[in-house]
Design an enzyme around this catalytic site. Structure first.
Site, PDB file in Angstrom:
ATOM      1  N   CYS A   1      27.881  21.615  10.854  1.00 58.75           N
ATOM      2  CA  CYS A   1      28.392  22.388  11.759  1.00 58.75           C
ATOM      3  C   CYS A   1      28.709  21.599  13.235  1.00 58.75           C
ATOM      4  CB  CYS A   1      27.647  23.707  11.739  1.00 58.75           C
ATOM      5  SG  CYS A   1      28.626  24.719  13.090  1.00 58.75           S
TER       6      CYS A   1
ATOM      7  N   CYS B   1      27.134  24.221  15.839  1.00 56.83           N
ATOM      8  CA  CYS B   1      25.995  24.332  15.933  1.00 56.83           C
ATOM      9  C   CYS B   1      25.071  22.865  16.183  1.00 56.83           C
ATOM     10  CB  CYS B   1      25.206  24.890  14.551  1.00 56.83           C
ATOM     11  SG  CYS B   1      25.858  26.464  14.359  1.00 56.83           S
TER      12      CYS B   1
ATOM     13  N   CYS C   1     -12.730  16.770 -13.956  1.00 57.55           N
ATOM     14  CA  CYS C   1     -11.786  16.443 -13.237  1.00 57.55           C
ATOM     15  C   CYS C   1     -10.440  16.100 -14.257  1.00 57.55           C
ATOM     16  CB  CYS C   1     -11.845  15.522 -12.302  1.00 57.55           C
ATOM     17  SG  CYS C   1     -12.635  13.838 -13.236  1.00 57.55           S
TER      18      CYS C   1
ATOM     19  N   HIS D   1     -13.031   8.952 -11.398  1.00 55.63           N
ATOM     20  CA  HIS D   1     -12.746  10.437 -11.045  1.00 55.63           C
ATOM     21  C   HIS D   1     -11.027  10.288 -11.317  1.00 55.63           C
ATOM     22  CE1 HIS D   1     -12.573  14.036  -9.013  1.00 55.63           C
ATOM     23  NE2 HIS D   1     -11.707  13.430  -7.957  1.00 55.63           N
TER      24      HIS D   1
END
Length: 447
Positions: free
Chosen positions: A10, A13, A85, A395
């Protein structure tokens, strides 16, 4: 309009703005273009396309008045209940799987109405989505899910560290087994609608060129990480969305190349049913006959041949994956293009009496047997599982995409992540979802 991303700017704007009508027009045109490209590149396919639904002003007002979006819905940490996990990362990938999310949040399996006697993994999944979309911010402990898995799969029972991929396959099988619509063949349960594909194996006789095809159902694809030397000619280079940054001896594209590359069989491994000869040479090649809506890849980092060891090689992978080159239908189309090219070159050379002429060269270029990306086979990355440390004492962590943003998921810890962090990680499992989903008329009519 900004051309590369189709954003609406715009001038008053002095900023990009959202417009419902413009967004609807853009999405409609993008879908039409995808259909046209797919029909041109796969002329024999009669595949109905999935059309998105967009709310009108009346529907949008009703949705806005009757719903309230909570900031943390769908995003929550999971407690580690003693080396769990491996389970937490798989559950996070289930939660952020768009197809599973749509299925369970629309009450297609309700734990309150379930008629399955005994332990039901479908009910556990329903409870899991209920907890994640309850708005609670504290980490959740999936004790019931773990207990049900222990009761269903005795090999996973106990507090020892387990392999995330083994847990993933076991969970899929248990959810399928307790589904009311479970079948041995052509199953319509949520697991098979989401993850199930068909792998095609073609064995070509070296004597008579007879091709024997076999078909195997799959729920995921396990890929070797051992690199091989690539040809200098670049014939096997993956084109399209798997760009050069994700191509090479340590990339997902290279792993898929090796997985689908023709391999010679031993002299005693194949007997041709057509020529009847035994002990002759033969080649075997894999391709995807039916490609699932969600692709799950396991990168085989753990070796057990010469003692337990882990491959730490970093494998590059793209956020957008083009699977065109690995499908049976696309390869068939490529062979027909190559045959047409060879036929054209042969007729041009015989007519002109010379190896090539300017006219024949320009015409032949239009019959290039290489394949451009087909929209039907474009996939977007939505989850990644990583493993840190040694094989038995490591992990698991995960990355998942939620509302357009990447998040790092480390048991109870949830934090914002960048796309660079995701792509720089040493992935163990990768999850991709189809960019354009096909509409399932048969099951829609049944429902």
């Amino acid at each position: 309009m900004e051309i590369s991303r189709c954003g609406l700017y715009c001038s008053q704007c002095k900023d990009f703005v959202y417009d419902r009508d413009f967004d609807g027009i853009y999405n409609g045109e993008a879908l039409k273009n995808s259909e046209i490209i797919s029909m041109l590149q796969e002329p024999g396919q009669k595949r109905p396309r999935y059309a998105k639904w967009y709310a009108g002003n009346k529907e949008a007002a009703a949705i806005k008045a009757g719903t309230r979006l909570k900031a943390c819905q769908g995003l929550r940490g999971l407690r580690n209940m003693g080396a769990t996990c491996f389970m937490n990362v798989i559950l996070q990938c289930f939660i952020h799987n768009p197809l599973l999310r749509g299925y369970f949040l629309s009450d297609q399996h309700s734990s309150k109405r379930c008629e399955v006697k005994g332990e039901c993994m479908g009910c556990e999944m329903d409870q899991l989505f209920t907890q994640f979309y309850s708005g609670a911010k504290t980490p959740y402990g999936p004790c019931s899910f773990l207990h049900t898995m222990w009761m269903s799969s005795s090999d996973l029972a106990g507090y020892a560290q387990q392999d995330a991929h083994e847990f993933f396959i076991s969970a899929l099988n248990q959810i399928h087994a307790k589904s009311p619509s479970a079948k041995l063949h052509h199953c319509n349960c949520v697991i098979h609608k989401t993850f199930a594909g068909v792998l095609q194996s073609d064995v070509t006789c070296g004597n008579c060129s007879n091709v024997t095809s076999a078909f195997d159902p799959i729920l995921d694809i396990s890929l070797d990480l051992r690199p091989t030397k690539r040809s200098k000619s670049g014939v096997n280079k993956i084109r399209g969305l798997n760009d050069e940054r994700n191509d090479g001896p340590n990339s997902l594209a290279d792993c898929l190349d090796r997985y689908t590359h023709p391999e010679k069989l031993g002299t005693n491994e194949y007997n041709c049913s057509k020529c009847g000869k035994t002990g002759q040479d033969a080649t075997k090649q894999l391709s995807m006959k039916v490609i699932p809506p969600v692709l799950s890849f396991q990168l085989k980092r753990f070796e057990h041949s010469m003692g337990a060891s882990k491959i730490e090689t970093k494998i590059k992978f793209p956020t957008q994956l083009d699977m065109t080159q690995y499908t049976a239908s696309a390869r068939k189309l490529k062979k027909s293009k190559l045959a047409a090219l060879q036929k054209f070159n042969g007729s041009s050379n015989s007519e002109s009496g010379s190896p090539s002429t300017p006219s024949s060269t320009s015409s032949a270029s239009s019959l290039n047997p290489s394949l451009d990306p087909i929209p039907t086979y474009i996939y977007n990355l939505f989850a990644v599982i990583n493993h840190q440390g040694k094989m038995d004492t490591g992990h698991y962590t995960a990355f998942a995409k939620h509302r357009g943003e990447w998040f790092s998921l480390d048991d109870h810890k949830v934090s914002l992540a960048s796309q660079k962090e995701v792509l720089d990680s040493k992935a163990y499992m990768l999850f991709y979802v189809k960019q354009n989903l096909d509409y399932d008329f048969v099951n829609a009519n049944k429902d």
